[in-house]
Design an enzyme around this catalytic site. Structure first.
Site, PDB file in Angstrom:
ATOM      1  N   PHE A 140     -47.132 -16.003 -16.346  1.00  0.00           N
ATOM      2  CA  PHE A 140     -46.372 -15.050 -15.543  1.00  0.00           C
ATOM      3  C   PHE A 140     -47.209 -14.592 -14.347  1.00  0.00           C
ATOM      4  CE2 PHE A 140     -45.196 -10.531 -14.725  1.00  0.00           C
ATOM      5  CZ  PHE A 140     -43.970 -10.804 -14.135  1.00  0.00           C
ATOM      6  N   GLN A 141     -46.629 -14.640 -13.183  1.00  0.00           N
ATOM      7  CA  GLN A 141     -47.289 -14.262 -11.921  1.00  0.00           C
ATOM      8  C   GLN A 141     -48.559 -15.057 -11.645  1.00  0.00           C
ATOM      9  OE1 GLN A 141     -47.405  -9.888 -11.749  1.00  0.00           O
ATOM     10  NE2 GLN A 141     -45.412  -9.991 -10.760  1.00  0.00           N
ATOM     11  N   LYS A 184     -57.937 -11.572 -14.651  1.00  0.00           N
ATOM     12  CA  LYS A 184     -57.895 -10.253 -15.289  1.00  0.00           C
ATOM     13  C   LYS A 184     -58.966 -10.098 -16.366  1.00  0.00           C
ATOM     14  CE  LYS A 184     -54.778  -6.797 -17.113  1.00  0.00           C
ATOM     15  NZ  LYS A 184     -53.397  -6.407 -17.401  1.00  0.00           N
ATOM     16  N   MET A 190     -38.179 -13.118  23.738  1.00  0.00           N
ATOM     17  CA  MET A 190     -38.938 -14.308  24.099  1.00  0.00           C
ATOM     18  C   MET A 190     -38.162 -15.582  23.748  1.00  0.00           C
ATOM     19  SD  MET A 190     -41.486 -15.319  25.675  1.00  0.00           S
ATOM     20  CE  MET A 190     -42.938 -14.282  25.786  1.00  0.00           C
ATOM     21  N   GLU A 249     -47.426  -6.323   0.650  1.00  0.00           N
ATOM     22  CA  GLU A 249     -48.783  -6.851   0.764  1.00  0.00           C
ATOM     23  C   GLU A 249     -49.092  -7.431   2.136  1.00  0.00           C
ATOM     24  OE1 GLU A 249     -46.771  -7.306  -1.794  1.00  0.00           O
ATOM     25  OE2 GLU A 249     -47.839  -6.888  -3.663  1.00  0.00           O
TER      26      GLU A 249
END
Ligand SMILES: Cc1ncc(C[n+]2csc(CCOP(=O)(O)OP(=O)(O)O)c2C)c(N)n1
Lengths: 164, 570
Positions: free
Chosen positions: B118-119, B168, B480, B56
């Site tokens: 959940f999630q 949802k 760097m 993602e």
């Protein structure tokens, strides 16, 4: 570092308070107190934030507040004549022998006794923060059982108004 | 556009319809439980195309690169919980650089919110400090308006990412669909025109300046004001600098362009920034990497004019004399109108001074080296692509060299994470750039450490046939970091060596791409020519470069803008 009272009109949306509180913590601005409640227009809430900082910091605070999408208007009340008030509820020991004294003390500060039990008084007191501090100072510290303060609310004097 | 008036649609259908109404071509995303209804609707149509990334973070960076390289808006779609947390780096990257982007996130059903489902994660809470605004939609009736608001907020005023969190059950619920044509928010009214009185003051300062300097940032790119800026700078004959975020706003090959300012800016630019008497700052924010220590910067008196859409950017780090809040193209149009009737002072003496500074040739490097110098690769990249590529980069030395050595003549060609400095940005951003500019030449300049942070997107590139050219400057170090350790930590290279590197050629091949290993200076140009001739293929060019090379000039952290370390000092 000067003390400023900033009034904010915000959309009465879920999360608006956390956006403002989050802004202060994320950018390291002080919050002395913060109060919030809906206005006569239920779609708007009004917040009073007491903060302190240099002129530059205060300028940034008002700009950053204005930048929040939910914020409708911001006014630094301390820039002009204004009134500030805070409410305190204080529970004190008031047994038989010191009941009179406590009552007299409340009267001097124009407090009201709003609840009584055998050995306590609960006193309601409004004023600016300094007056509430002074009352606490004036009491015998051992007599104080509990205090709760609302934080400062403020409004401009006369024709100075904050509305949309 | 047709309207499905009076017809009941599910929330998921509404989401897709809104995207269609906004003319969205691509959604960069990754599916999961909370967004299944939305994915089902995406499946049933072909107007909005979905690009399946491999992580993602890649979705957010790709959407971001899509926005940066075009005048369109990138959209990404991720599921609840880990989908969101993975995207956060990408959202924060876009936020720091004020990139418009709409992020749609799935959320657990409304009845489960707050129950550690959940999630579940507090998406609005987690992303609040790194978005311009965010919404949780609790009622399907608010969905279309909220999405409209998201597009409006993301693209107007000072742009930024806006997130819409959609539970949802809201995507399954139904209501009548109506997509508002316009939106007005009483709490949000970005200004357009600058204050006329302030603009007059600016004109006066500019015409009276003896040692003027024009300093512009990302705001000029974002507001599409490059044509006006170029006209203004040419009209006035003033020296000009563009920040890391602003490169390409004024042609990099023009004599009046002095190079980038700041920590790794050119000597002449930093000297001119410090010694000018009038500084015209446009869409820039005087950040720490540009002006260094503000107290040191303040030692030289100068009048500052600052044009910006965001009042909070003005007088934040540096006190400004003439603030002008407004949309940059509008303000520049007004300025130009007035300046055309004015005659600025003769600034020959100032240019003479600047040319003396420029003669120091602060970007010089050893051209006879037997080992490939990274600067050389970038010079050749510029030549081979005729200066006309879209160049994305990751973060580190390679980023600074790309900014110094690739001369951008056009806006939106240089795509990098300047604000957050996100390693891993380059490759997924290049995917978005290529999607927004099909047929264009896209190069991703990276380092062997950065590229490994979003390497999985090589697979996405294969799936969508994105012919990106990866220019990997492989110095086997987090260069760097190593440079700072060399300068400020007594050469103790703590954890900055990249051991156990993969064979990048084989790795590229493993993903179905072409890989090329380049080890000798003489092979650099032929390799680049061969790679860029392969217009239909992704080519991973692994250049083995000098491990000891440093980026010069350099202003150490906390030092003043003229306290530069130059290569000749060492
Ligand atoms: C996600 C992330 N983690 C850590 C850093 C700190 N950092 C800045 S530059 C750098 C080294 C980059 O190494 P490489 O990609 O090999 O580029 P080089 O500097 O060698 O050109 C690191 C670790 C960062 N910018 N981003």
């Amino acid at each position: 570092m000067t003390r400023h009272i900033i009034s904010v009109l915000v959309e009465n949306e879920a999360g608006a308070l956390s956006r403002i509180a989050g802004l202060f913590s994320a950018r390291g601005y002080n919050i002395e107190s913060l109060t919030v409640a809906p206005t006569e227009d239920a779609s708007l809430s009004r917040m009073t934030v007491v903060t302190s900082g240099s002129e530059d910091v205060i300028e940034q605070i008002t700009k950053q507040l204005n930048k929040l999408v939910d914020v409708v208007k911001v006014v630094d009340l301390s820039e002009a004549e204004h009134i500030e008030r805070e409410l305190m509820l204080i529970k004190v020991r008031a047994g038989q022998k010191d009941r009179e004294d406590m009552k007299r003390m409340a009267d001097i500060f124009r407090g009201r006794i709003i609840d009584v039990s055998d050995n306590t008084y609960t006193i309601e007191l409004t004023g600016d923060g300094r007056k509430l501090d002074a009352f606490i100072q004036a009491l015998d510290q051992a007599a104080i059982i509990e205090t709760v303060r609302t934080g400062t609310s403020g409004i401009g004097r006369g024709n100075r108004v904050l509305r949309i | 556009m047709d309207r499905v008036k009076g017809k009941s649609l599910t929330g998921a259908e509404i989401v897709v319809r809104c995207l269609q109404e906004e003319g969205v071509e691509y959604v960069f995303g990754y599916p999961g439980g909370a967004v299944l209804f939305i994915y089902d609707e995406l499946f049933k149509q072909d107007k909005v195309r979905h690009v399946l990334v491999r992580h993602e973070q890649g979705a957010a960076h790709a959407a971001d690169g899509y926005s940066r390289s075009s005048n369109k808006i990138g959209v990404c779609l991720v599921t609840s919980g880990p989908g969101v947390t993975n995207a956060v780096t990408g959202i924060a990257t876009a936020y720091m650089d004020s990139i418009p982007m709409v992020v749609l996130t799935g959320q657990v059903p409304t009845h489960a919110i707050g129950l550690d489902a959940f999630q579940e994660c507090d998406t609005v809470g987690i992303t609040r400090p790194c978005v311009k605004h965010n919404f949780l939609v609790k009622d399907v009736k608010d969905l279309a308006t909220t999405i409209k608001k998201a597009f409006y907020l993301a693209t107007t005023g000072r742009p930024g990412p806006v997130l819409v969190d959609i539970p949802k059950d809201v995507t399954a619920a139904t209501c009548e669909f109506h997509y508002p044509g316009t939106i007005a928010l009483r709490s949000y009214n970005p200004v357009k025109k600058g204050h006329a009185g302030q603009i007059k003051k600016a004109v006066q300062l500019l015409t009276e300046a003896e040692r003027p300097m024009v300093y512009t940032g990302g705001g000029v790119i974002l507001s599409n004001a490059a044509p006006q800026l170029t006209e203004l700078v040419r009209l006035l004959g003033f020296p000009c600098t563009n920040t890391l975020m602003g490169l390409g706003a004024y042609p990099g090959t023009d004599r009046q362009f002095l190079g980038m300012p700041g920590m790794h800016g050119t000597y002449q630019t930093n000297m001119a920034m410090q010694h000018c008497d009038v500084l015209l700052a446009i869409g820039a924010r005087f950040d720490d990497r540009v002006i260094g220590n503000p107290a040191h910067f303040a030692q030289n008196p100068r009048k500052i004019i600052h044009i910006d859409i965001d009042p909070s950017s003005i007088s934040k780090r540096v006190k400004v004399d003439v603030p002008i809040v407004g949309n940059i193209p509008d303000v520049l149009d007004d300025l130009l109108k007035l300046l055309k009737n004015e005659k600025p002072r003769d600034i020959k003496a100032w240019w003479k001074q600047i040319e003396e500074w420029r003669a120091k040739d602060c970007l010089k490097y050893d051209r006879k080296s037997k080992i490939i110098k990274p600067q050389f690769v970038l010079e050749k990249l510029y030549e081979v692509t005729k200066g006309d590529a879209f160049v994305t980069s990751d973060v580190g030395q390679h980023q600074m060299w790309a900014a110094q050595f690739y001369k951008f003549d056009k806006p939106r060609r240089w795509i990098n994470s300047g604000g957050l400095g996100t390693m891993g940005f380059g490759l997924p951003a290049a995917m978005g750039v290529q999607m927004a500019n099909p047929g264009a030449t896209v190069a991703c300049v990276t380092g062997e450490s950065s590229i490994q942070m979003c390497l999985q997107e090589l697979s996405t590139c294969k799936q969508y046939r994105l012919p990106i050219k990866i220019v990997n400057l492989n110095n086997k170090y987090m260069g760097m970091v190593r440079q700072w350790q060399q300068f400020f930590h007594g050469n103790r290279y703590s954890e900055s060596y990249m051991d156990a590197l993969p064979d990048f050629v084989k790795l590229a091949e493993g993903y179905g791409h072409r890989g090329m290993l380049v080890e000798k200076p003489g092979d650099v140009e032929p390799a680049l020519r061969e790679a860029f001739a392969r217009t239909n293929e992704l080519v991973f060019l692994d250049f083995i470069t000098d491990q000891a090379e440093n980026v010069y000039p350099m202003i150490p952290g906390g030092k003043g803008i003229t306290e530069m370390i130059l290569s000749e000092d060492l």
